[in-house]
Design a protein around this motif. Structure first.
Motif, PDB file in Angstrom:
ATOM      1  N   TYR A  62       0.481  -1.621   0.020  1.00 21.53           N
ATOM      2  CA  TYR A  62       0.111   0.152   0.183  1.00 21.53           C
ATOM      3  C   TYR A  62       1.077   1.757  -0.210  1.00 21.53           C
ATOM      4  CZ  TYR A  62      -3.593  -3.882   1.231  1.00 21.53           C
ATOM      5  OH  TYR A  62      -4.403  -4.562   1.606  1.00 21.53           O
ATOM      6  N   LYS A  63       0.718   2.403  -0.610  1.00 23.15           N
ATOM      7  CA  LYS A  63       1.722   3.091  -0.992  1.00 23.15           C
ATOM      8  C   LYS A  63       1.168   4.269  -0.043  1.00 23.15           C
ATOM      9  CE  LYS A  63       1.325   3.929  -5.998  1.00 23.15           C
ATOM     10  NZ  LYS A  63       1.562   4.973  -7.193  1.00 23.15           N
ATOM     11  N   SER A  64       0.347   3.708   1.155  1.00 24.26           N
ATOM     12  CA  SER A  64      -0.031   4.473   2.501  1.00 24.26           C
ATOM     13  C   SER A  64       0.027   3.781   2.883  1.00 24.26           C
ATOM     14  CB  SER A  64      -0.620   6.562   2.071  1.00 24.26           C
ATOM     15  OG  SER A  64      -1.277   6.928   3.420  1.00 24.26           O
ATOM     16  N   ILE A  65      -0.429   4.403   4.414  1.00 24.82           N
ATOM     17  CA  ILE A  65      -1.368   3.174   5.704  1.00 24.82           C
ATOM     18  C   ILE A  65      -2.769   3.878   5.394  1.00 24.82           C
ATOM     19  CG2 ILE A  65      -1.064   5.153   7.499  1.00 24.82           C
ATOM     20  CD1 ILE A  65      -0.828   1.959   9.199  1.00 24.82           C
ATOM     21  N   LEU A  66      -2.913   4.940   5.675  1.00 26.25           N
ATOM     22  CA  LEU A  66      -4.435   5.027   4.418  1.00 26.25           C
ATOM     23  C   LEU A  66      -4.860   4.180   3.849  1.00 26.25           C
ATOM     24  CD1 LEU A  66      -4.050   8.931   5.068  1.00 26.25           C
ATOM     25  CD2 LEU A  66      -5.213   8.084   6.975  1.00 26.25           C
ATOM     26  N   ASP A  67      -4.019   3.564   2.846  1.00 26.63           N
ATOM     27  CA  ASP A  67      -5.095   2.633   2.153  1.00 26.63           C
ATOM     28  C   ASP A  67      -5.150   1.316   2.592  1.00 26.63           C
ATOM     29  OD1 ASP A  67      -4.596   4.552   0.045  1.00 26.63           O
ATOM     30  OD2 ASP A  67      -2.531   3.214  -0.450  1.00 26.63           O
ATOM     31  N   VAL A  68      -4.202   1.130   3.541  1.00 25.74           N
ATOM     32  CA  VAL A  68      -4.882  -0.216   3.777  1.00 25.74           C
ATOM     33  C   VAL A  68      -6.614  -1.299   4.680  1.00 25.74           C
ATOM     34  CG1 VAL A  68      -4.152  -1.934   5.790  1.00 25.74           C
ATOM     35  CG2 VAL A  68      -2.579  -0.825   5.105  1.00 25.74           C
ATOM     36  N   PRO A  69      -7.026  -1.617   4.215  1.00 26.15           N
ATOM     37  CA  PRO A  69      -8.393  -1.789   3.598  1.00 26.15           C
ATOM     38  C   PRO A  69      -8.425  -1.902   5.328  1.00 26.15           C
ATOM     39  CG  PRO A  69      -7.832  -3.154   2.938  1.00 26.15           C
ATOM     40  CD  PRO A  69      -6.600  -2.355   2.876  1.00 26.15           C
ATOM     41  N   ASP A  70      -8.431  -2.770   6.393  1.00 30.06           N
ATOM     42  CA  ASP A  70      -8.264  -2.989   8.284  1.00 30.06           C
ATOM     43  C   ASP A  70      -7.740  -1.615   8.560  1.00 30.06           C
ATOM     44  OD1 ASP A  70     -10.241  -5.549   6.492  1.00 30.06           O
ATOM     45  OD2 ASP A  70      -7.756  -5.702   6.152  1.00 30.06           O
ATOM     46  N   GLU A  71      -8.354  -2.521  10.001  1.00 26.61           N
ATOM     47  CA  GLU A  71      -8.100  -1.878  10.825  1.00 26.61           C
ATOM     48  C   GLU A  71      -5.871  -2.017  11.303  1.00 26.61           C
ATOM     49  OE1 GLU A  71      -9.272  -2.123  15.285  1.00 26.61           O
ATOM     50  OE2 GLU A  71      -9.145  -3.736  14.479  1.00 26.61           O
ATOM     51  N   VAL A  72      -5.575  -1.522  11.179  1.00 33.34           N
ATOM     52  CA  VAL A  72      -4.006  -1.433  11.554  1.00 33.34           C
ATOM     53  C   VAL A  72      -3.390  -0.861  13.415  1.00 33.34           C
ATOM     54  CG1 VAL A  72      -1.658  -1.288  11.339  1.00 33.34           C
ATOM     55  CG2 VAL A  72      -3.516  -1.464   9.559  1.00 33.34           C
ATOM     56  N   GLU A  73      -3.690  -2.491  14.561  1.00 32.54           N
ATOM     57  CA  GLU A  73      -3.033  -1.890  15.676  1.00 32.54           C
ATOM     58  C   GLU A  73      -1.619  -1.313  15.829  1.00 32.54           C
ATOM     59  OE1 GLU A  73      -6.365  -3.751  18.081  1.00 32.54           O
ATOM     60  OE2 GLU A  73      -4.913  -4.435  18.651  1.00 32.54           O
TER      61      GLU A  73
END
Lengths: 462, 462
Positions: A62-73
């Protein structure tokens, strides 16, 4: 603040700056996460995008963490320093909880870097995130099979939480624990301590059900009062061992030029450690020796120590060490007489109990069992000098079996002097959480460290 | 008396009580003689006669040593105690020179056994023979590839002569030296000391060109004056390290019950050791740590010690140890400035010289070379904290190469903190006779032991 938990038990991890190229830190961390068996979700983030393959697993980047489709802890940040502020901001927007920042180039370079760090922390706190670092090699938590470091992969699970301020020494010690079979619950590189510091780690491990003892390699603390108060509280529950170099005048000077911390304050540290129940180890070896015993064993219910040996010489060495460390060798001959059943007539059941060089598997089995069973024998040191009569590996099996059968209610330490078979036996015992050493004095001194901590606690309870 | 030489450099060896049956001591000794590569002639003697095959070699078994057709310089006796007197007599008639008597059942059982021992010695001396033992596990001399013991086979050749009074601990230590890569010139089990004792061994090793230092595990001496006078003389030439347990009151009591030696005399030993230049080690580990350095390295030509490190933390630890041990860290900045060539700008050429975590092969190579070349730098401690920049095994190669190129004129010790690669590097260095340790303090303390011995000698020369 509860987000500290996400450093150790995250349900998902993103590596920001992930790379498919061996040699890159962003590759090493991905690889360790995968190969050590982390079972949560792993996401690769890198401005370059695309797809990478690591250890046979393919990842969309993903180019940005904002693009990750799920929750990231948890997000492990390995991008160059100049991109870190923006990445932290994005992590906040994403709702990340814990941020180990591997990247260096901050406070360790001087005042300007410190200001950037402060801004990072401000951003993080605005979103309720906690920062570990920057300038670290990562974090390991063995119960969740989380190895988010660029150090070695196969950390041995166990009950010791290891915290290192120094990155270089921390990675070296990580290798040492693997080589020396020291089992870890956690390994934390705290680096510049811009947000989370030693005291925060103590706070967390105080209530961590997987941690039995805490070992800190420290070069200095920023907030001495906070640290000591926390240490004192945590010491009532779990033992804390600290290595802090810079005892001597010249050593302190060298430390000052290395870390920028105050020179000459060492005696203050010593006094404060003592008051807080902290055990100060003078060397790395001593620290890990103690840690084996303190992280794995229950406290003794009384002062009576029994030494079992097959060699007069090592029995005497152990006795010397016990006396010097203030341990009490049980000397009720009526009770000790039970060991006469496990030795030839020329043996001695006076403590140190000399089973003689003829001691075989049966002799050790009987003696260890009797010592574990007797409620007046509170702690046991089993010494063995390698002979042709009993393979050290068989001795290890006996001790493991008897200790497990006894319910592990009292402390037991083992020392085996010998060659390669002795080394193997020691490794097996340590892997099973029974502290074992290649020299009698090291076993005795480690048991003494356990007593010192216990006695400090008792002195505070009255 | 010159026959002591035949214990270490015999032209031929007979094993009296030789056996073809694995598990028998008379088999184990034959096997070690063959497999360790002893190049003199080996004869098997056993009242049963016949022929035996060991390690693929066939031996005619002579019923008596008197039947052996050639000269026999050393006879290893493993027959039961009751046959020993007759065998010794026959050895005398045969013209044997040295008699290691493995057999037990003599002085260690009490007065009667002591009398038998005395008679054995009388017989031996009548023929000019010397007895080692009885009640021993044998003798090793690596330059002649002689392993006449029932211990492990593959002793690592080196410059340390190891003498043990305890058989059990001696065999265990034999295994330890193999595991820990401690090179030995000789290993002697002296057991009951009916004839040859510690002082005789010191006498021999004083002039043995293959021995650089002597390490004795001692439970007690019979003739204190003789031992101390000899030790004092030999210490002027070669360093002597002694482990003698029984320092504490209870330890001394345990020792007394174990060996029958006098309790409470420990402070006398300590004082006498000090006067004689003997270095008393408190633990097995300490003894071997020192022995590595003392047996392999030349003395320093002056007091100036230089510490090279890639880790601030381990540099500080080493500095603490150096100060505590009274070592002098060279501080002539004009001269130390040369190290600035081998570090980034944020390194420090103040001693301890911090090459920084970026130190690679080139940096270490340059710094080690410069330190070896500078006549004002008298002793060097090279510390390395394992990083990804430089494989510890490459560092080992660099130190070995530079040290050999320099002509090995000054002492150099190494400490490498890390995992399995660090351990391998340490092993390689030790195999090459460059003392290497897994902790900075152990390297520094070993260097300090060398200085202590040197300084004692100097104090006696005025």
């Amino acid at each position: 603040m509860d987000n500290v938990k996400a450093l150790f038990k995250p349900r998902s991890v993103a590596v920001i700056g992930a790379s498919g190229k061996p040699g890159k830190i962003g590759y090493a961390i991905m690889k360790n996460l995968i190969e050590y068996g982390y079972e949560g979700k792993i996401y690769a983030v890198n401005i370059k995008g695309g797809e990478i393959e690591i250890s046979g697993r393919k990842f969309q980047v993903y180019k940005s963490i904002l693009d990750v489709p799920d929750e990231v802890e948890m997000a492990v940040i390995v991008v160059p320093a100049k991109f870190v502020p923006q990445v932290v901001e994005e992590c906040g927007k994403k709702g990340v909880k814990a941020l180990p920042i591997i990247s260096s180039g901050f406070g360790e370079l001087g005042e300007e870097g410190k200001k950037v760090e402060e801004a990072l922390v401000e951003t993080a706190h605005k979103y309720g995130m906690r920062i570990l670092g920057p300038n670290i090699f990562g974090v390991v938590y063995t119960p969740t099979r989380l190895n988010a470091t660029f150090g070695p992969t196969d950390v041995l699970p166990g009950k010791l939480a290891l915290v290192s301020q120094s990155g270089a020494l921390g990675i070296a010690l990580m290798g040492w624990t693997i080589l020396e079979k020291v089992g870890l619950s956690a390994l934390v590189s705290i680096g510049n301590k811009s947000d989370l510091d030693d005291a925060d780690m103590l706070d967390y491990f105080e209530n961590d059900e997987n941690t039995g003892a805490i070992l800190i390699y420290m070069e200095g603390v920023k907030d001495g009062r906070k640290f000591m108060e926390t240490a004192r509280r945590v010491s009532m529950k779990k033992p804390i061992i600290i290595i802090k170099a810079g005892r001597s005048e010249r050593g302190a000077k060298a430390a000052a030029s290395h870390t920028g911390s105050l020179a000459g304050a060492d005696s203050i540290y010593s006094a404060a450690f003592k008051q807080s129940g902290v055990l100060r180890a003078l060397t790395i070896g001593e620290a890990f020796d103690w840690a084996r015993t303190l992280s794995n064993l229950p406290e003794a219910e009384g002062k009576n120590v029994v030494i079992l040996t097959n060699g007069g010489g090592i029995g005497v060495m152990a006795t010397d060490a016990a006396e010097e460390e203030g341990l009490y060798l049980y000397d009720n001959l009526e009770e000790l007489k039970v060991f006469a059943n496990h030795m030839p007539p020329f043996g001695s059941y006076k403590n140190p109990v000399d089973l003689t060089g003829m001691a075989d598997a049966k002799a050790y089995e009987g003696a260890v069992r009797d010592a574990l069973a007797n409620p007046n024998m509170h702690a046991i040191a089993v010494l063995y000098c390698q002979t042709a009569v009993l393979d050290p590996r068989d001795l290890a099996d006996i001790v493991i079996r008897e200790y497990e059968a006894s319910g592990k209610k009292k402390p037991i330490v083992v020392a085996i002097v010998g060659g390669i078979e002795a080394k193997e036996a020691i490794d097996v015992l340590n892997e099973k959480g029974i502290p074992a050493y290649p020299e009698p004095e090291r076993a005795i001194k480690s048991l003494a460290a356990l007593y010192k901590w216990s006695n400090w606690k008792k002195s505070k309870r009255v």
